[in-house]
Design a protein around this motif. Structure first.
Motif, short mmCIF file in Angstrom:
data_model
loop_
_atom_site.label_atom_id
_atom_site.label_comp_id
_atom_site.label_asym_id
_atom_site.label_seq_id
_atom_site.Cartn_x
_atom_site.Cartn_y
_atom_site.Cartn_z
N PRO A 214 -11.56 -6.63 7.87
CA PRO A 214 -11.51 -5.24 8.32
C PRO A 214 -10.30 -4.50 7.78
O PRO A 214 -10.40 -3.32 7.40
CB PRO A 214 -11.46 -5.37 9.85
N MET A 215 -9.15 -5.20 7.72
CA MET A 215 -7.97 -4.53 7.21
C MET A 215 -8.09 -4.25 5.72
O MET A 215 -7.69 -3.19 5.24
CB MET A 215 -6.73 -5.39 7.48
N GLY A 216 -8.67 -5.18 4.97
CA GLY A 216 -8.88 -4.96 3.55
C GLY A 216 -9.80 -3.78 3.29
O GLY A 216 -9.61 -3.01 2.35
N ILE A 217 -10.81 -3.63 4.14
CA ILE A 217 -11.73 -2.50 4.02
C ILE A 217 -11.01 -1.19 4.37
O ILE A 217 -11.17 -0.17 3.69
CB ILE A 217 -12.96 -2.71 4.93
N SER B 279 -2.30 -8.24 13.09
CA SER B 279 -1.52 -9.43 13.46
C SER B 279 -1.53 -9.63 14.97
O SER B 279 -1.74 -10.75 15.47
CB SER B 279 -0.08 -9.26 12.97
N ALA B 280 -1.32 -8.54 15.71
CA ALA B 280 -1.30 -8.63 17.17
C ALA B 280 -2.66 -9.07 17.71
O ALA B 280 -2.75 -9.92 18.61
CB ALA B 280 -0.90 -7.29 17.78
N LEU C 131 -1.64 -0.92 10.11
CA LEU C 131 -2.82 -1.78 10.01
C LEU C 131 -2.45 -3.25 10.20
O LEU C 131 -3.11 -3.98 10.94
CB LEU C 131 -3.48 -1.60 8.63
N ILE C 132 -1.39 -3.67 9.52
CA ILE C 132 -1.01 -5.08 9.53
C ILE C 132 -0.51 -5.50 10.91
O ILE C 132 -0.83 -6.59 11.40
CB ILE C 132 0.03 -5.36 8.43
N LEU D 125 3.44 -8.47 6.19
CA LEU D 125 3.86 -9.05 7.46
C LEU D 125 5.23 -9.71 7.39
O LEU D 125 6.00 -9.65 8.35
CB LEU D 125 2.81 -10.08 7.91
N ASP D 126 5.55 -10.34 6.26
CA ASP D 126 6.83 -11.02 6.15
C ASP D 126 7.99 -10.05 5.98
O ASP D 126 9.15 -10.47 5.93
CB ASP D 126 6.82 -12.06 5.01
N HIS D 127 7.68 -8.75 5.93
CA HIS D 127 8.72 -7.72 5.85
C HIS D 127 8.70 -6.76 7.04
O HIS D 127 9.71 -6.10 7.31
CB HIS D 127 8.60 -6.93 4.55
N CYS D 128 7.57 -6.66 7.74
CA CYS D 128 7.51 -5.73 8.88
C CYS D 128 7.04 -6.39 10.17
O CYS D 128 7.04 -5.76 11.23
CB CYS D 128 6.59 -4.55 8.55
#
Length: 451
Positions: free
Chosen positions: A273-276, A99-100, A94-95, A64-67
């Motif tokens: 969910p994102m980790g999965i 995030s949104a 995914l991120i 997230l800190d890059h995209c």
């Protein structure tokens, strides 16, 4: 040629470096600021140039800190191409969606609970705005030159850190510029060592751990000790984890410990969910990591995978001792907040911090011994045992960062130390000058350099 450090200078978040050359504008990364409020407020500020005038974004990786500012960039007029590896494109999607979604949920909760300082709380961007980014992605192959313009070429090389992460070499105006992105560790649990550059007139090197050496300890042994001590007391272990790569690394280590009979048979839960979703990326991108198919299958079978929030609530109120991996890694959002609301006030709980905690985040406050933390407008007393396992960081330490500079065939004109807090960057600067004699500078936010 002009270089402007729009973000990621004096801080480890908000990475954005602008290159202007012969009428072409290139942005290296487009990250979201995290941490203390003055930094987070920068996410609402416009760029110093119009997004519509940027031709390309080169994305080092999908954190997230890059995209995380890409939806704002596109919403404000960017129409160019975003170049990155296939895993980075998938992770970024995914991120950004996650995030949104979190931002929309937090805004709704703030409005319902009336704990926002604003009359109407709004998300930084919506799911729909995040989805607008996806058509701009262009997938590239590593070690293959990409012609951005008749006189500008880019080459991506593996940087470790997370799946698909790369350093980027730009060739323009007869100069080689190398942007490290985030450098992984030479001995990472799952990923291969970073490719180190052999040439570069100007290098832009991250300095997250520029003043630290990772301890020469065994993270598996530390996990074993903390888990056994906590379960014996009838407590729950909570591992706030970055959903991308760190969660999978911890899963792998826990699977190894279980195979070796070193940790008890209690529920092991991954609630992100994102980790999965990331697990599928590991299966589909085997050339980027060390896991065998057998290890991957065994690791996944060991864990209860929680996706639906109703299951999260059930898991939270299940009094059985357990080990839970939940995002986010800096405890800035995500489902880990729901677990901490219930468990942070219980002395039998152990919270294990396993990654870098930026200034102003809840994770940093817990490590610094905060007596209480604020979650969704309410304060919770901290009675849980808070510990840190430094050996699980996805960032290279000072030794790794110095090693990244070790293969240069000739002395660079300058090394810029970015993506680090000021003290870390300055200590790395001193080390580089002592070891190599290279001219180093620590840029300030918004500073422009003529090369």
């Amino acid at each position: 040629m002009k270089i402007t450090c729009i973000g990621g200078a004096g801080t480890v978040t908000g990475s954005k470096t602008l290159i202007e050359s012969n009428g072409i504008r290139i942005l290296i990364d487009c990250g979201q600021f995290q941490g203390i409020k003055p930094l987070r407020e920068l996410n609402w500020e416009p760029l110093p140039i119009l997004p519509s005038t940027i031709d390309f974004v080169l994305l080092t990786h999908g954190h997230l800190d890059h995209c995380g500012w890409l939806p704002r960039l596109v919403d404000q007029g960017f129409k160019g191409k975003i170049y990155c590896t296939s895993p980075t494109a998938a992770i970024a999607k995914l991120i950004l969606l996650d995030s949104a979604k979190i931002q929309e949920e937090e805004a709704n909760k703030a409005n319902e609970g009336q704990y926002s300082k604003h009359q109407i709380a709004e998300p930084l961007y919506t799911v729909a705005q995040a989805e607008q980014v996806f058509s701009h992605f262009r997938v590239i192959q590593t070690k293959t030159p990409i012609a951005l313009d008749a006189e500008i070429e880019a080459v991506f090389s593996n940087a470790g850190h997370i799946l698909g992460a790369c350093s980027i070499e730009l060739h323009l105006e007869n100069q080689y510029l190398v942007f490290s992105g985030d450098i992984g560790r030479d001995n990472d649990v799952l990923l291969f060592p970073p490719t180190i550059p052999t040439r570069g007139d100007y290098l832009f090197l991250e300095s997250t751990y520029g003043n630290r050496l990772h301890p020469d300890t065994d993270p598996k042994l530390e996990l074993e000790m903390y888990i056994n001590n906590t379960i014996t007391k009838g407590g729950t272990v909570i591992l706030p984890s970055f959903a991308v790569e760190r969660a999978q690394s911890v899963m792998f280590l826990l699977w190894q410990l279980k195979q070796e009979g070193r940790i008890p048979s209690v529920p092991y839960v991954i609630d992100t969910p994102m980790g999965i979703s990331m697990l599928d990326l590991f299966e589909n991108n085997r050339k980027w990591h060390k896991l065998t198919q057998e290890q991957y299958v065994g690791m996944c079978k060991m864990f209860t995978m929680v996706s639906d929030y109703k299951e999260t609530i059930e898991m939270i109120y299940n009094k059985q001792p357990k080990v839970v991996i939940a995002a986010s890694g800096m405890i800035t959002g995500g489902r880990v907040l729901s677990y901490l609301e219930r468990y942070i006030g219980l002395p039998e709980t152990t919270v294990i911090i396993i990654g870098y905690q930026a200034e102003g985040t809840r994770g940093r406050k817990l490590l610094e011994g905060a007596q209480d933390i604020k979650i969704r407008g309410k304060y919770y007393e901290v009675k849980a045992n808070v510990v840190e396992i430094e050996g699980l960081s996805a960032h290279g330490d000072q030794k790794d960062l110095l090693h990244w500079l070790s293969a240069l065939e000739k002395k660079p004109k300058k090394v810029f130390l970015v993506h680090g807090e000021n003290q870390a960057a300055d200590e790395l600067r001193i080390k580089i000058q002592e070891l190599y004699g290279y001219d180093c500078v620590v840029p300030m936010m918004g500073q422009t350099f003529d090369l």
